[in-house]
Scaffold this motif. Structure first.
Motif, PDB file in Angstrom:
ATOM      1  N   GLY A  39       0.808  -1.206   0.000  1.00  0.00           N
ATOM      2  CA  GLY A  39       0.000   0.000   0.000  1.00  0.00           C
ATOM      3  C   GLY A  39       0.841   1.255   0.000  1.00  0.00           C
ATOM      4  N   SER A  40       0.339   2.305   0.638  1.00  0.00           N
ATOM      5  CA  SER A  40       1.045   3.582   0.705  1.00  0.00           C
ATOM      6  C   SER A  40       2.418   3.389   1.335  1.00  0.00           C
ATOM      7  CB  SER A  40       0.221   4.586   1.528  1.00  0.00           C
ATOM      8  OG  SER A  40      -1.044   4.805   0.926  1.00  0.00           O
ATOM      9  N   GLN A  41       3.436   3.978   0.734  1.00  0.00           N
ATOM     10  CA  GLN A  41       4.816   3.698   1.118  1.00  0.00           C
ATOM     11  C   GLN A  41       5.097   3.975   2.586  1.00  0.00           C
ATOM     12  OE1 GLN A  41       7.749   5.200  -1.594  1.00  0.00           O
ATOM     13  NE2 GLN A  41       9.408   5.049  -0.121  1.00  0.00           N
ATOM     14  N   SER A  42       4.641   5.113   3.094  1.00  0.00           N
ATOM     15  CA  SER A  42       4.945   5.466   4.489  1.00  0.00           C
ATOM     16  C   SER A  42       4.314   4.478   5.458  1.00  0.00           C
ATOM     17  CB  SER A  42       4.456   6.887   4.791  1.00  0.00           C
ATOM     18  OG  SER A  42       3.045   6.988   4.608  1.00  0.00           O
ATOM     19  N   MET A  43       3.138   3.963   5.129  1.00  0.00           N
ATOM     20  CA  MET A  43       2.456   3.024   6.019  1.00  0.00           C
ATOM     21  C   MET A  43       3.168   1.673   6.017  1.00  0.00           C
ATOM     22  SD  MET A  43      -1.538   3.987   5.186  1.00  0.00           S
ATOM     23  CE  MET A  43      -2.242   3.353   6.704  1.00  0.00           C
ATOM     24  N   VAL A  44       3.608   1.228   4.836  1.00  0.00           N
ATOM     25  CA  VAL A  44       4.337  -0.037   4.753  1.00  0.00           C
ATOM     26  C   VAL A  44       5.658   0.071   5.506  1.00  0.00           C
ATOM     27  CG1 VAL A  44       5.457  -1.677   3.187  1.00  0.00           C
ATOM     28  CG2 VAL A  44       3.241  -0.685   2.570  1.00  0.00           C
ATOM     29  N   GLU A  45       6.339   1.194   5.373  1.00  0.00           N
ATOM     30  CA  GLU A  45       7.621   1.365   6.063  1.00  0.00           C
ATOM     31  C   GLU A  45       7.444   1.419   7.575  1.00  0.00           C
ATOM     32  OE1 GLU A  45       9.272   4.780   4.129  1.00  0.00           O
ATOM     33  OE2 GLU A  45      10.044   3.592   2.435  1.00  0.00           O
ATOM     34  N   LYS A  46       6.316   1.940   8.030  1.00  0.00           N
ATOM     35  CA  LYS A  46       6.066   1.971   9.479  1.00  0.00           C
ATOM     36  C   LYS A  46       5.869   0.558  10.025  1.00  0.00           C
ATOM     37  CE  LYS A  46       5.297   3.815  13.508  1.00  0.00           C
ATOM     38  NZ  LYS A  46       6.380   4.512  14.251  1.00  0.00           N
ATOM     39  N   VAL A  47       5.118  -0.264   9.325  1.00  0.00           N
ATOM     40  CA  VAL A  47       4.917  -1.628   9.819  1.00  0.00           C
ATOM     41  C   VAL A  47       6.219  -2.416   9.734  1.00  0.00           C
ATOM     42  CG1 VAL A  47       4.148  -2.750   7.676  1.00  0.00           C
ATOM     43  CG2 VAL A  47       3.291  -3.550   9.848  1.00  0.00           C
ATOM     44  N   GLU A  48       7.043  -2.164   8.721  1.00  0.00           N
ATOM     45  CA  GLU A  48       8.356  -2.805   8.640  1.00  0.00           C
ATOM     46  C   GLU A  48       9.214  -2.423   9.847  1.00  0.00           C
ATOM     47  OE1 GLU A  48       9.972  -3.512   4.234  1.00  0.00           O
ATOM     48  OE2 GLU A  48       9.495  -1.421   4.632  1.00  0.00           O
ATOM     49  N   GLN A  49       9.158  -1.149  10.213  1.00  0.00           N
ATOM     50  CA  GLN A  49       9.926  -0.671  11.361  1.00  0.00           C
ATOM     51  C   GLN A  49       9.522  -1.383  12.644  1.00  0.00           C
ATOM     52  OE1 GLN A  49       9.364   3.557  12.209  1.00  0.00           O
ATOM     53  NE2 GLN A  49       9.825   3.188  14.364  1.00  0.00           N
ATOM     54  N   LEU A  50       8.225  -1.533  12.856  1.00  0.00           N
ATOM     55  CA  LEU A  50       7.741  -2.181  14.082  1.00  0.00           C
ATOM     56  C   LEU A  50       8.034  -3.679  14.075  1.00  0.00           C
ATOM     57  CD1 LEU A  50       4.362  -0.264  14.551  1.00  0.00           C
ATOM     58  CD2 LEU A  50       6.500   0.043  15.806  1.00  0.00           C
ATOM     59  N   ILE A  51       8.008  -4.291  12.898  1.00  0.00           N
ATOM     60  CA  ILE A  51       8.384  -5.711  12.811  1.00  0.00           C
ATOM     61  C   ILE A  51       9.846  -5.886  13.190  1.00  0.00           C
ATOM     62  CG2 ILE A  51       8.786  -7.600  11.181  1.00  0.00           C
ATOM     63  CD1 ILE A  51       6.255  -6.690   9.682  1.00  0.00           C
ATOM     64  N   ALA A  52      10.714  -5.003  12.667  1.00  0.00           N
ATOM     65  CA  ALA A  52      12.147  -5.085  12.973  1.00  0.00           C
ATOM     66  C   ALA A  52      12.410  -4.850  14.454  1.00  0.00           C
ATOM     67  CB  ALA A  52      12.906  -4.059  12.124  1.00  0.00           C
TER      68      ALA A  52
END
Length: 348
Positions: free
Chosen positions: A328-341
Motif C-alpha cells: 500500500g502507501s509507502q509510508s504506512m508499509v515502512e512503518k509496519v516494517e519498522q515495528l516488525i524489525a
C-alpha cells in the motif's frame, strides 16, 4: 471516450513491451473478464454459487465460480497464438501444438480472488501476471518458466467486479484503470496514471486473527488505533476479504493491506507468484510499496539455485508457495516494517 485497445495503441511508444502480441494477449484477458462479469451479474439466477465438491491443489474447497472463471480465461488465452501456457491455483497448463511452442508469453493468474464473497454479493476480482518465457522459442515450455521473480513481469493487473467493473493494469509505465461500459461492451479509460495518495488513513487486515499475529503486527494495529492529530490517526479499519477489492480501495483512497504470517500459517496464505507479485508490481508503479515484512516482494526469487539443484524438489509445488504481504502507501508499509524489525530485536 478512449477504449483500452485505443489507449494501448496511442501510448505504444511509452510502453517498452506494448507490441501487437502483448496487445492481443491483453485483449484475451479482457474477453475473459467480460464473460466472468456477465455471469457474476447473474449469479443469483444461474447455478454457479457455492462449492462444487472439488478441492484444488492446496486442498481448498473449489467453488463453482472458481472453475467457471478459470475455464473462461483458459479458453480465451489458449485461443491466442501469443500464449504458451498458464498457471493458477488450479495448476499449470502447458498449451500444446506448434503455435504454443512459438508463443512468447506465459500468464499466471488468480481467476477469481475472494470467491467466497460472491454468495453474499460482495466484490471479487481477477488477478493476472504476464512474463516472457525462459525456455527457447520452438521448444515446449516447462514448469520452470512459471517460477520467475516478480521483477521479470512485463505486465500485471486485475479486474474488480463491484458496483462497476474495472480493469487496472501496468506495463511498467504507470498504472491505468478502465471502467467497463456494458452499453458499448468496452473497457473505457477512467483513471490515467493512478498514484497512491501521499498519506493513507485506512488499514486492511483480518483482525479476527489478532491473537495469532506476530508482536510487530499487533504493535502496528495499536499504532493505527491511537489518536494523533499530526498523522491523522486513528486510521479507519476496512476489510472486505478480497485482495483485489481491498487493494483497489486503498490504491484510490490511500491505505495499507496486510496479510501477515500467523501461528497457524507462518508464511501467510497468499500465493507469491499469482497474487503477491502482480499486486506488488502495480503498487510500486503507483508509488507504493510491497514487502513480506523484511524484503521487497518483487525481489523474492521463487526458484533459487539451491532449489534448482535439489532433484527432490518438484517445481510444480513451488508454484503455490505463499508469502506474507504488506502492500500500500509507502509510508504506512515502512512503518509496519519498522515495528516488525523492532519487535524482532526485543525478542532476542
Amino acid at each position: 471516450m478512449q477504449t483500452l485497445g485505443e489507449f494501448i495503441v496511442k501510448k505504444e511508444h511509452d510502453f517498452p513491451h506494448a507490441t501487437g502480441e502483448l496487445t492481443a494477449l491483453l485483449s484475451a484477458i479482457k474477453l475473459g473478464a467480460k464473460i466472468i462479469n456477465r455471469d457474476i451479474n447473474k449469479a443469483g439466477l444461474l447455478d454457479i454459487l457455492g462449492a462444487n465438491g472439488v478441492t484444488n491443489a492446496q486442498g481448498e474447497a473449489q467453488t463453482k465460480l472458481d472453475k467457471f472463471a478459470n475455464d473462461a480465461l483458459k479458453a480465451a488465452l489458449e485461443a491466442r497464438t501469443e500464449v504458451a501456457g498458464i498457471a493458477s491455483e488450479e495448476g499449470i497448463v502447458i498449451f500444446k501444438g506448434e503455435k504454443a511452442k512459438n508463443a512468447k508469453y506465459i500468464v499466471l493468474m488468480d481467476p477469481l480472488d475472494g470467491s467466497s464473497n460472491i454468495d453474499v454479493n460482495v466484490s471479487v476480482g481477477t488477478i493476472f501476471s504476464i512474463y516472457r518465457r525462459t525456455t527457447a522459442i520452438g521448444l515446449p515450455i516447462t514448469e520452470a518458466d512459471f517460477l520467475q521473480p516478480g521483477r521479470a513481469q512485463i505486465a500485471a493487473g486485475y479486474i474488480v467486479y463491484g458496483s462497476s467493473t474495472m480493469l487496472v493494469y501496468t506495463t511498467g509505465c504507470g498504472v491505468h484503470a478502465f471502467t467497463y461500459d456494458p452499453s458499448l461492451g468496452e473497457f473505457c479509460l477512467s483513471h490515467e496514471k493512478v498514484r497512491y495518495p501521499t498519506q493513507g488513513h485506512i488499514y486492511s487486515i483480518n483482525e479476527g486473527n489478532y491473537i495469532k499475529f506476530p508482536l510487530g503486527i499487533k504493535e502496528y494495529i495499536k499504532y493505527c488505533q491511537q489518536e494523533d492529530e499530526a498523522t491523522g490517526r486513528p486510521y479507519s479499519s476496512r476489510y472486505i476479504g478480497s485482495l483485489v477489492a481491498d487493494f483497489h480501495r486503498n490504491l484510490l483512497k490511500g491505505g495499507i493491506y496486510m496479510y501477515p504470517g500467523t501461528a497457524s500459517y507462518p508464511q501467510g496464505k497468499l500465493r507469491l507468484l499469482y497474487e503477491c507479485n502482480p499486486m506488488a508490481f502495480l503498487a510500486e508503479e503507483a508509488g507504493g510499496k510491497a514487502t513480506d515484512g523484511t524484503r521487497l516482494i518483487l525481489d523474492i526469487d521463487p526458484y533459487p539455485n539451491e532449489l534448482r539443484q535439489d532433484l527432490k524438489i518438484d517445481p510444480k509445488k513451488l508454484l503455490h508457495q505463499r508469502s506474507p504481504l504488506f502492500i500500500g502507501s509507502q509510508s504506512m508499509v515502512e512503518k509496519v516494517e519498522q515495528l516488525i524489525a523492532e519487535s524482532s530485536k526485543n525478542i532476542f
